[in-house]
Write a protein that holds these residues in place. Structure first.
Motif, PDB file in Angstrom:
ATOM      1  N   CYS A 181       0.939  -1.249   0.648  1.00  0.00           N
ATOM      2  CA  CYS A 181      -0.015  -0.091   0.096  1.00  0.00           C
ATOM      3  C   CYS A 181       0.398   0.979   0.104  1.00  0.00           C
ATOM      4  O   CYS A 181       1.998   0.967   0.829  1.00  0.00           O
ATOM      5  CB  CYS A 181      -0.919  -0.141   1.290  1.00  0.00           C
ATOM      6  SG  CYS A 181       0.134   0.291   2.901  1.00  0.00           S
ATOM      7  N   ASP A 194      -1.854   6.330   2.380  1.00  0.00           N
ATOM      8  CA  ASP A 194      -3.226   5.698   2.420  1.00  0.00           C
ATOM      9  C   ASP A 194      -2.388   4.148   2.799  1.00  0.00           C
ATOM     10  O   ASP A 194      -2.997   2.508   1.687  1.00  0.00           O
ATOM     11  CB  ASP A 194      -3.692   5.717   1.031  1.00  0.00           C
ATOM     12  CG  ASP A 194      -5.557   5.377   1.290  1.00  0.00           C
ATOM     13  OD1 ASP A 194      -5.522   4.743   2.334  1.00  0.00           O
ATOM     14  OD2 ASP A 194      -5.774   4.584   0.033  1.00  0.00           O
ATOM     15  N   THR A 195      -3.526   4.089   3.943  1.00  0.00           N
ATOM     16  CA  THR A 195      -3.089   2.642   4.629  1.00  0.00           C
ATOM     17  C   THR A 195      -4.346   1.684   5.263  1.00  0.00           C
ATOM     18  O   THR A 195      -3.867   0.694   4.699  1.00  0.00           O
ATOM     19  CB  THR A 195      -1.991   2.253   6.178  1.00  0.00           C
ATOM     20  OG1 THR A 195      -3.215   3.125   7.260  1.00  0.00           O
ATOM     21  CG2 THR A 195      -0.851   2.773   5.303  1.00  0.00           C
ATOM     22  N   THR A 196      -5.114   1.771   3.831  1.00  0.00           N
ATOM     23  CA  THR A 196      -5.854   1.921   4.072  1.00  0.00           C
ATOM     24  C   THR A 196      -6.822   0.817   2.737  1.00  0.00           C
ATOM     25  O   THR A 196      -7.974  -0.331   3.087  1.00  0.00           O
ATOM     26  CB  THR A 196      -7.684   2.581   4.576  1.00  0.00           C
ATOM     27  OG1 THR A 196      -8.197   3.254   3.367  1.00  0.00           O
ATOM     28  CG2 THR A 196      -7.023   3.226   5.814  1.00  0.00           C
ATOM     29  N   SER A 197      -5.925   0.667   1.316  1.00  0.00           N
ATOM     30  CA  SER A 197      -6.679   0.026   0.738  1.00  0.00           C
ATOM     31  C   SER A 197      -5.242  -0.858  -0.129  1.00  0.00           C
ATOM     32  O   SER A 197      -3.904  -0.224  -0.448  1.00  0.00           O
ATOM     33  CB  SER A 197      -6.456   1.649  -0.388  1.00  0.00           C
ATOM     34  OG  SER A 197      -6.867   1.227  -2.234  1.00  0.00           O
ATOM     35  N   TRP A 198      -4.960  -1.748  -0.034  1.00  0.00           N
ATOM     36  CA  TRP A 198      -4.275  -2.671  -0.412  1.00  0.00           C
ATOM     37  C   TRP A 198      -3.976  -3.622  -1.476  1.00  0.00           C
ATOM     38  O   TRP A 198      -5.201  -3.868  -1.287  1.00  0.00           O
ATOM     39  CB  TRP A 198      -3.489  -3.627   1.264  1.00  0.00           C
ATOM     40  CG  TRP A 198      -2.983  -2.856   2.427  1.00  0.00           C
ATOM     41  CD1 TRP A 198      -3.661  -2.350   2.789  1.00  0.00           C
ATOM     42  CD2 TRP A 198      -1.723  -3.310   2.806  1.00  0.00           C
ATOM     43  NE1 TRP A 198      -3.421  -1.916   3.995  1.00  0.00           N
ATOM     44  CE2 TRP A 198      -1.741  -2.157   4.121  1.00  0.00           C
ATOM     45  CE3 TRP A 198      -0.716  -4.080   2.717  1.00  0.00           C
ATOM     46  CZ2 TRP A 198      -0.808  -2.649   4.780  1.00  0.00           C
ATOM     47  CZ3 TRP A 198       0.161  -3.974   2.918  1.00  0.00           C
ATOM     48  CH2 TRP A 198       0.232  -2.827   4.161  1.00  0.00           C
ATOM     49  N   THR A 199      -2.940  -4.238  -2.119  1.00  0.00           N
ATOM     50  CA  THR A 199      -2.967  -4.198  -3.260  1.00  0.00           C
ATOM     51  C   THR A 199      -2.896  -5.963  -2.994  1.00  0.00           C
ATOM     52  O   THR A 199      -1.104  -5.944  -2.387  1.00  0.00           O
ATOM     53  CB  THR A 199      -2.498  -3.481  -4.199  1.00  0.00           C
ATOM     54  OG1 THR A 199      -3.433  -2.552  -4.904  1.00  0.00           O
ATOM     55  CG2 THR A 199      -2.909  -4.594  -6.193  1.00  0.00           C
ATOM     56  N   GLN A 209      -7.467  -1.572  10.349  1.00  0.00           N
ATOM     57  CA  GLN A 209      -7.370  -0.410   9.016  1.00  0.00           C
ATOM     58  C   GLN A 209      -8.101  -1.772   7.946  1.00  0.00           C
ATOM     59  O   GLN A 209      -8.627  -2.132   7.473  1.00  0.00           O
ATOM     60  CB  GLN A 209      -5.862  -0.360   8.384  1.00  0.00           C
ATOM     61  CG  GLN A 209      -4.786   0.268   8.960  1.00  0.00           C
ATOM     62  CD  GLN A 209      -5.259   2.059   9.494  1.00  0.00           C
ATOM     63  OE1 GLN A 209      -4.659   2.859   8.117  1.00  0.00           O
ATOM     64  NE2 GLN A 209      -5.260   2.336  10.027  1.00  0.00           N
ATOM     65  N   GLY A 220      -9.714  -2.650   4.235  1.00  0.00           N
ATOM     66  CA  GLY A 220      -8.643  -2.911   3.207  1.00  0.00           C
ATOM     67  C   GLY A 220      -8.137  -3.795   3.334  1.00  0.00           C
ATOM     68  O   GLY A 220      -6.330  -4.116   2.302  1.00  0.00           O
ATOM     69  N   ASP A 221      -7.798  -4.735   3.496  1.00  0.00           N
ATOM     70  CA  ASP A 221      -6.996  -5.614   4.415  1.00  0.00           C
ATOM     71  C   ASP A 221      -6.662  -6.265   3.285  1.00  0.00           C
ATOM     72  O   ASP A 221      -6.940  -7.028   2.408  1.00  0.00           O
ATOM     73  CB  ASP A 221      -7.426  -6.316   5.663  1.00  0.00           C
ATOM     74  CG  ASP A 221      -8.020  -5.618   6.774  1.00  0.00           C
ATOM     75  OD1 ASP A 221      -7.601  -4.901   7.101  1.00  0.00           O
ATOM     76  OD2 ASP A 221      -8.692  -6.293   7.176  1.00  0.00           O
TER      77      ASP A 221
END
Length: 371
Positions: free
Chosen positions: A54, A58-63, A348, A350-351
């Motif tokens: 991420c 924005d540490t709420t949105s991970w790929t 957070q 979007g794990d």
């Protein structure tokens, strides 16, 4: 204007003060600016060869994505991860794996799902890895015959090629595993085996026993499973006993007595511990421990404290960028974050890997250690 990479042979990421002036207060040295501190991206390695990343913004949105190389196969789990440079001084990520076939894998940009990972074969299981002074060093399973026996592995060309360093002549070295290694600035590295700490002052080319840890009763406290540097201090954590010791880097033979951490005896790998700005944080299951360290002084601030009131998986890794931010990776892909120097954590969104029972085993930022 260029940024400086070293001052008096000390890497920029390892500098805390210059002539008594805090690094954060230094604008330029000989016309070169201070490198930007703090994370740009965060990366975690997860079970089944998965990677997630991420942006620090924005540490709420991970790929998340599969590293997609063979070896190691998709069933192999990672053990640790390091961030450093390749042979051309470009960024490099290296992960160690729980296998004797494809023990490491590297990529120039882990924070890119289209990146190409390269398998590194050494016929030697490696538990931890560190980068510093343009050298990669890894330690692991010191069992069996050469090259599996009493060896440290080292790369001086950014991880492209590796050679074994025979440490069998070091005092009291044993035919057993080594679980933690750290870079201490300049040309100094440390690794641990059982209750002993070994030191290299030539970037991992040779090693000697620096200290044997004993508790206040002059007894062997057990295996060191985490070893890190922050605030010009070396910190060691003992598994089973659940104890922390520390010393000043200026005298690594003079150590503190043990500081007991309640119910922490299950912490088994260096990835359960992160250190930055003098704050040391350990995580396990639903709990965390945090202490301030300065030389032989350990001040325990949080002892077996609840990580968060939010529902989350068991914590298995923690990372920091040295700015007071700590991020924790959990089973089921849950991510927890602290921006107050690990006084409190929140879950957070979007794990990565949510619902896939993925275990986060390493969590680091794109910053050079130590911080």
């Amino acid at each position: 204007m260029p940024t400086y990479e070293k001052v008096n042979a000390v890497a920029a990421g390892s500098i805390e003060k210059v002539n008594g002036v805090a690094k954060a207060s230094i604008e330029t040295i000989n016309g070169a600016t201070t490198p930007t501190s703090g994370a740009t991206v965060w990366v975690t390695a997860m079970n089944a060869r998965d990677i997630a990343y991420c942006s620090n913004s924005d540490t709420t949105s991970w790929t998340n994505y599969d590293a997609g190389i063979n070896p190691p196969t998709s069933g192999v789990n990672p053990l640790s991860m390091g961030y450093g440079k390749d042979g051309s001084s470009n960024a490099m990520w290296i992960i160690t794996n729980a296998t004797d076939n494809g023990e490491m894998m590297s990529a120039p940009n882990a924070a890119d799902s289209s990146t190409t990972w390269t398998a590194i074969q050494n016929d030697y299981r490696l538990f931890d890895i560190a980068w510093g002074n343009d050298v990669w060093v890894a330690v692991g399973q010191m069992t069996g015959s050469s090259p599996k026996g009493n060896n440290v592995f080292r790369s001086t060309d950014g991880g492209a090629n590796w050679s074994s360093v025979d440490v069998s002549g070091a005092t009291s070295i044993a035919n057993t595993g080594c679980y933690a290694i750290c870079y201490a600035g300049g040309t100094t590295f440390y690794f641990s085996q059982q209750n002993r700490i070994y030191k290299s002052t030539d970037s991992g080319a040779s090693w000697a026993l620096a200290h044997t840890l004993l508790d206040s009763g002059s007894s062997d406290p057990g295996d060191i499973r985490a070893l890190q540097v922050t605030n010009s201090s070396l910190v060691a954590f003992i598994k089973s006993a659940g104890e922390m010791f520390s010393c000043s880097l200026s005298d690594d033979t003079d150590w503190s007595t043990e500081t007991a951490l309640t119910s922490s005896g299950g912490i088994s790998l260096n990835t359960y511990m992160a250190s930055g700005g003098g704050r040391v944080v350990l995580v396990q299951s639903q709990k965390f421990w945090a202490a301030d360290v300065s030389g032989k002084s350990i001040t325990l601030e949080h002892n077996n404290a609840d990580l968060s009131s939010d529902t989350h998986g068991n914590a298995t890794s923690v990372g920091t960028d040295g700015t007071g931010t700590f991020i924790v990776g959990c089973t089921d892909g849950d991510i927890l974050k602290s921006t107050d120097n690990a006084d409190s954590f929140s879950k957070q969104g979007g794990d990565p890997g949510a619902g896939a029972s993925l275990k986060c085993v390493a969590m680091i930022a794109d910053v050079y250690l130590p911080v």
